[in-house]
Design a protein around this motif. Structure first.
Motif, PDB file in Angstrom:
ATOM      1  N   SER A  49       0.845  -1.196   0.000  1.00 15.59           N
ATOM      2  CA  SER A  49       0.000   0.000   0.000  1.00 15.59           C
ATOM      3  C   SER A  49       0.887   1.255   0.000  1.00 15.59           C
ATOM      4  CB  SER A  49      -0.964  -0.007   1.188  1.00 15.59           C
ATOM      5  OG  SER A  49      -0.273  -0.053   2.417  1.00 15.59           O
ATOM      6  N   ALA A  50       0.287   2.363  -0.378  1.00 15.66           N
ATOM      7  CA  ALA A  50       1.017   3.618  -0.531  1.00 15.66           C
ATOM      8  C   ALA A  50       1.521   4.156   0.807  1.00 15.66           C
ATOM      9  CB  ALA A  50       0.124   4.662  -1.197  1.00 15.66           C
ATOM     10  N   ALA A  51       2.688   4.782   0.744  1.00 16.97           N
ATOM     11  CA  ALA A  51       3.291   5.394   1.928  1.00 16.97           C
ATOM     12  C   ALA A  51       4.144   6.574   1.500  1.00 16.97           C
ATOM     13  CB  ALA A  51       4.150   4.368   2.672  1.00 16.97           C
ATOM     14  N   LEU A  52       4.472   7.387   2.476  1.00 14.51           N
ATOM     15  CA  LEU A  52       5.444   8.453   2.261  1.00 14.51           C
ATOM     16  C   LEU A  52       6.644   8.173   3.145  1.00 14.51           C
ATOM     17  CD1 LEU A  52       3.153  11.577   2.015  1.00 14.51           C
ATOM     18  CD2 LEU A  52       4.545  10.564   0.215  1.00 14.51           C
ATOM     19  N   GLU A  53       7.811   8.338   2.558  1.00 17.28           N
ATOM     20  CA  GLU A  53       9.058   8.129   3.289  1.00 17.28           C
ATOM     21  C   GLU A  53       9.712   9.489   3.492  1.00 17.28           C
ATOM     22  OE1 GLU A  53      11.682   4.531   2.633  1.00 17.28           O
ATOM     23  OE2 GLU A  53      12.810   6.122   1.615  1.00 17.28           O
TER      24      GLU A  53
END
Length: 161
Positions: free
Chosen positions: A121-125
């Motif tokens: 699933s989408a994430a921000l790093e």
């Protein structure tokens, strides 16, 4: 978060639960991910940051602490706030510069269960590089935020010329 002081306030308002602390040698993949030189040894601290009594973590967090400051690791099990002020206090250093980079990524299988989201699933790093006054990299942090738990907001103003 607009200043180094804001970083302290943000981290102080959360709880960091440590999963692992150990020395690592930067291989090519980790060096590329962290922006650190390959073959160098760094103290790696991994865990999850929680807000209040929430069951799901806000993010997965990885710290890479310069070997010169690795003794700070002895204090971390009893410490709840950000690590860089400990480095400043223990070693008489001042963190003067923090570079932040935000990138889109996907949740790795190894993080999915603990973050309570689906793998892929989408994430921000968010990668932050903390430097001392003499440009030494004191630490790098990588925070992986599930997309549903991260919001970046800022206000811009027109500069009169």
């Amino acid at each position: 978060v607009m200043s180094i002081n804001d970083l302290v306030a943000f981290a102080t308002g959360t709880r960091f639960a440590i999963d692992a602390i150990h020395m690592v040698t930067m291989d090519k993949k980790l060096a590329s991910r962290t922006g650190l030189p390959g073959a160098a040894e760094w103290l790696q601290v991994r865990g999850y940051r929680y807000a209040g009594d929430e069951d799901a973590p806000v993010c997965a967090t990885e710290y890479y602490i310069n070997r010169s400051f690795a003794a700070v690791g002895r204090l971390l099990q009893r410490h709840t706030g950000p690590i860089f002020p400990l480095i400043e206090d223990m070693f008489g250093q001042n963190i003067t510069d923090v570079h932040q980079q935000i990138s889109a990524t996907l949740i790795a299988q190894s993080l999915a269960v603990a973050l309570k989201v689906k793998a892929g699933s989408a994430a921000l790093e968010v990668r932050r590089t903390y430097k001392t006054a003499d440009e030494t990299i004191a630490q790098v942090t990588i925070n992986t935020h599930p997309a549903s738990r991260f919001q970046h907001s800022m206000t811009m103003r027109r500069v009169k010329t």
